[in-house]
Design a protein around this motif. Structure first.
Motif: not given
Length: 333
Positions: A64-70, A108-114, A290-294, A299-300
């Motif tokens: 799946p894609p793994s670049g930064a995304l907004n 990398g899609r392992t962390r998010a800021t909301v 969805g796959r990229s957010l697995d 916690a992240g």
């Protein structure tokens, strides 16, 4: 609310035949890129966006894609349809962005800021294209949530990009009924409140403590404001952010693959309530996201609110608190 959708949709790849056709055709979309043209901030990443699978509609097995995304996630207060009217209450017509969150996914899609944007923020609303043709005039000192009301999703995106200079790569919108149905399909959601909540307007009455809420009560929690804090939009933003993390935990703890019936109910609730940009307007594209957010978990996920101060012209409204707000958006860029 929006991050959990992608985590659920990765599981819907099990659908096939009529079920797949139904879920794929549930999704409504708006061509925001075409509406806004090229006069926009630069994209956050050159990594490929979700593109779906091959022609037969089955998502591909490629990484799946793994670049930064907004992603701009809006909760609409539309009373369209009997269920939305019943859940929303009152006699409001039209639709506004009742909830607005900019979801930034790190590379990398392992962390998010909301980042929550208060709906009562006064902004300069740019000229926006109208679905029927023509455009709106620039409006100074306009309520943030008026952008969606006057120009729909494209104007909401353009207003956020104008405020932040951050490119919104995607757009996701969910309405009252869709959010409630999603929570019910997941078997409810567990939240902990540190104060009593008593709000006759949202019909929510909870003692401080831990509660397992069904969809109707979870929606009431997301909308309540008269029973907490200063009774403003700012007080309920903290509840909404806690709800985002609780939904992520619920998705992670629910064994959807062991129950095809629940799996289908969740996928149907999600796709049936969504309006997206055309980059996410099919099941393969949503599954790819969805796959990229697995690997993403509560916690992240960091939740913050855009820094604001009372507006000098109206203390019932707020404006961005500078330079802190600008520094927040620069950190996302």
């Amino acid at each position: 609310m929006g991050i959990g959708l992608g985590c659920v949709l990765v599981l819907s790849a099990a659908g096939a035949g009529w079920a797949y056709w139904h879920l794929n055709h549930n999704i409504k979309s708006v061509d925001i890129d075409h509406a806004l043209g090229d006069d926009r901030p630069a994209k956050a990443s050159t990594a490929p966006s979700p593109t779906g699978g091959p022609a037969d509609g089955v998502p591909s097995a490629s990484p799946p894609p793994s670049g930064a995304l907004n992603i701009l996630v809006l909760g609409s207060d539309s009373r369209g349809g009997e269920r939305n009217k019943g859940l929303g209450g009152g006699s409001s017509t039209g639709a506004r962005s009742d909830t607005a969150m900019v979801v930034h996914l790190d590379e990398g899609r392992t962390r998010a800021t909301v980042v929550s944007i208060p709906r009562d923020t006064l902004v300069t609303r740019p000229s926006c294209p109208l679905p029927s043709g023509g455009s709106t005039a620039v409006a100074h000192g306009a309520m943030f949530n008026s952008a969606y009301a006057v120009g729909g999703p494209a104007c909401a995106v353009k207003t956020v990009e104008s405020m932040t200079d951050v490119r919104m790569d995607h757009y996701i919108e969910i309405d009252f009924a869709g959010f409630a149905d999603l929570v019910d399909a997941l078997g409810g959601v567990t939240v902990t409140t540190d104060q009593d909540i008593s709000d006759d307007d949202s019909h929510l009455h909870l003692k401080a403590g831990t509660h397992h809420l069904d969809g109707t009560k979870a929606l009431a929690l997301a909308r309540t404001r008269h029973g907490i804090g200063d009774r403003s939009d700012l007080g309920r933003i903290g509840l909404q952010q806690d709800l985002v993390k609780a939904l992520l935990d619920q998705v992670s703890s629910t064994s959807l693959l062991s129950s095809p019936t629940r799996l289908y109910k969740v996928a149907d609730a999600v796709t049936g309530s969504l309006t997206t940009d055309t980059g996410l307007d099919s099941l393969p594209k949503l599954v790819e996201l969805g796959r990229s957010l697995d690997a993403l978990s509560s916690a992240g996920t960091e939740t913050v609110m855009m820094p604001v101060v009372p507006a000098p012209s109206d203390h019932n409204r707020v404006v961005a608190d500078e330079p802190e707000a600008g520094e927040l958006w620069r950190s996302l860029r």
